[in-house]
Design a protein around this motif. Structure first.
Motif, PDB file in Angstrom:
ATOM      1  N   GLU A  79      29.740  -4.302  43.115  1.00  0.00           N
ATOM      2  CA  GLU A  79      31.108  -4.285  43.502  1.00  0.00           C
ATOM      3  C   GLU A  79      31.957  -3.132  42.988  1.00  0.00           C
ATOM      4  O   GLU A  79      32.113  -3.765  41.703  1.00  0.00           O
ATOM      5  CB  GLU A  79      31.263  -5.417  43.981  1.00  0.00           C
ATOM      6  N   ILE A  80      33.053  -3.037  43.597  1.00  0.00           N
ATOM      7  CA  ILE A  80      34.270  -2.109  42.835  1.00  0.00           C
ATOM      8  C   ILE A  80      35.223  -3.069  42.216  1.00  0.00           C
ATOM      9  O   ILE A  80      35.996  -4.192  43.412  1.00  0.00           O
ATOM     10  CB  ILE A  80      34.908  -1.114  44.018  1.00  0.00           C
ATOM     11  N   THR A  81      35.701  -3.430  41.404  1.00  0.00           N
ATOM     12  CA  THR A  81      36.719  -4.465  40.422  1.00  0.00           C
ATOM     13  C   THR A  81      37.117  -3.379  40.079  1.00  0.00           C
ATOM     14  O   THR A  81      37.422  -2.625  38.933  1.00  0.00           O
ATOM     15  CB  THR A  81      35.681  -5.510  40.195  1.00  0.00           C
ATOM     16  N   ASN A  82      38.585  -4.259  39.382  1.00  0.00           N
ATOM     17  CA  ASN A  82      39.266  -3.185  38.668  1.00  0.00           C
ATOM     18  C   ASN A  82      39.107  -3.483  37.266  1.00  0.00           C
ATOM     19  O   ASN A  82      38.275  -4.397  36.843  1.00  0.00           O
ATOM     20  CB  ASN A  82      40.150  -4.408  38.732  1.00  0.00           C
ATOM     21  N   HIS A  83      39.142  -2.514  36.743  1.00  0.00           N
ATOM     22  CA  HIS A  83      38.313  -2.499  35.299  1.00  0.00           C
ATOM     23  C   HIS A  83      39.385  -1.760  34.456  1.00  0.00           C
ATOM     24  O   HIS A  83      40.737  -1.813  34.512  1.00  0.00           O
ATOM     25  CB  HIS A  83      37.169  -1.637  35.016  1.00  0.00           C
ATOM     26  N   THR A  84      39.405  -2.116  32.799  1.00  0.00           N
ATOM     27  CA  THR A  84      39.923  -1.512  31.955  1.00  0.00           C
ATOM     28  C   THR A  84      39.547  -0.779  31.501  1.00  0.00           C
ATOM     29  O   THR A  84      37.972  -0.712  30.834  1.00  0.00           O
ATOM     30  CB  THR A  84      40.847  -2.629  30.748  1.00  0.00           C
ATOM     31  N   ILE A  85      40.463   0.762  30.555  1.00  0.00           N
ATOM     32  CA  ILE A  85      39.588   1.859  30.315  1.00  0.00           C
ATOM     33  C   ILE A  85      39.521   1.407  28.647  1.00  0.00           C
ATOM     34  O   ILE A  85      40.353   1.049  28.479  1.00  0.00           O
ATOM     35  CB  ILE A  85      39.638   3.049  30.161  1.00  0.00           C
ATOM     36  N   ILE A  86      37.668   1.661  27.950  1.00  0.00           N
ATOM     37  CA  ILE A  86      38.089   1.286  26.738  1.00  0.00           C
ATOM     38  C   ILE A  86      37.845   2.005  26.326  1.00  0.00           C
ATOM     39  O   ILE A  86      38.494   2.092  25.012  1.00  0.00           O
ATOM     40  CB  ILE A  86      36.771   0.015  26.736  1.00  0.00           C
ATOM     41  N   ALA A  87      36.852   3.420  26.839  1.00  0.00           N
ATOM     42  CA  ALA A  87      36.263   4.402  26.031  1.00  0.00           C
ATOM     43  C   ALA A  87      36.903   5.449  26.587  1.00  0.00           C
ATOM     44  O   ALA A  87      36.271   5.878  28.051  1.00  0.00           O
ATOM     45  CB  ALA A  87      35.505   4.885  25.321  1.00  0.00           C
ATOM     46  N   MET A  88      37.299   6.934  26.504  1.00  0.00           N
ATOM     47  CA  MET A  88      37.761   8.184  26.600  1.00  0.00           C
ATOM     48  C   MET A  88      37.399   9.124  26.310  1.00  0.00           C
ATOM     49  O   MET A  88      36.677   9.492  25.532  1.00  0.00           O
ATOM     50  CB  MET A  88      39.143   8.219  26.914  1.00  0.00           C
ATOM     51  N   THR A  89      36.632  10.301  27.426  1.00  0.00           N
ATOM     52  CA  THR A  89      36.240  10.989  26.767  1.00  0.00           C
ATOM     53  C   THR A  89      37.281  12.196  27.510  1.00  0.00           C
ATOM     54  O   THR A  89      37.837  11.959  28.597  1.00  0.00           O
ATOM     55  CB  THR A  89      34.380  11.633  27.803  1.00  0.00           C
ATOM     56  N   ASP A  90      36.954  13.677  27.274  1.00  0.00           N
ATOM     57  CA  ASP A  90      37.888  14.915  28.088  1.00  0.00           C
ATOM     58  C   ASP A  90      37.671  14.824  29.237  1.00  0.00           C
ATOM     59  O   ASP A  90      38.320  14.978  30.667  1.00  0.00           O
ATOM     60  CB  ASP A  90      37.031  15.949  27.546  1.00  0.00           C
ATOM     61  N   ALA A  91      36.281  14.412  30.179  1.00  0.00           N
ATOM     62  CA  ALA A  91      35.893  14.422  31.314  1.00  0.00           C
ATOM     63  C   ALA A  91      36.217  13.240  31.670  1.00  0.00           C
ATOM     64  O   ALA A  91      36.549  13.280  33.312  1.00  0.00           O
ATOM     65  CB  ALA A  91      34.829  14.687  31.491  1.00  0.00           C
TER      66      ALA A  91
END
Ligand SMILES: [Zn+2]
Length: 134
Positions: free
Chosen positions: A21-33
């Motif tokens: 389901e949709i939950t709150n997450h924390t971003i670990i890695a980013m790309t340009d996209a």
């Protein structure tokens, strides 16, 4: 340029592969996209970022495609259909459930049921269609 100002460590809503389901997450890695990898705040699982808009597609893929089910049903019914008994379709003709119709475009069809005033559901080789009738 992307209007996104997200960066690693930011909170983000995403579809969790474990919680399903949709939950709150924390971003670990980013790309340009955009976010590439996220960690679920609920189960602590790490996975690829999935946009919250994606679940509908994912859910559809997991369930049986109605088209396939309809096709199977058609194949089961087809041997018992006598096309000579089929009534040529017209909006001004009344059709009963469990009768056969011949549609100029869709071919032979099995009238499954009435689904409302002047509406019937007909199973064609092409799948289930709602037709107008008298
Ligand atoms: Zn989770």
């Amino acid at each position: 340029m992307s209007s996104s100002t997200l960066s690693a460590g930011d909170p983000i809503e995403a579809r969790c592969t474990k919680c399903r389901e949709i939950t709150n997450h924390t971003i670990i890695a980013m790309t340009d996209a955009g976010p590439a990898k996220v960690q679920c705040n609920t189960c602590s699982g790490q996975h690829k970022y999935r946009k919250p808009a994606a679940p509908r597609k994912t859910a559809a893929r997991r369930t049986v495609d109605p088209k396939i089910a309809e096709r199977k049903e058609w194949e089961n019914l087809r041997p018992s259909m006598n096309s000579k008994q089929a009534i040529t379709y017209s909006m001004t003709t009344a059709f009963k459930a469990n009768s056969l119709m011949e549609h100029p475009e869709y071919g032979l069809g099995f009238v499954q049921r009435s689904v409302g005033p002047q509406k019937i559901e007909v199973l064609f080789e092409d799948g289930l269609k709602t037709m107008r009738c008298k």
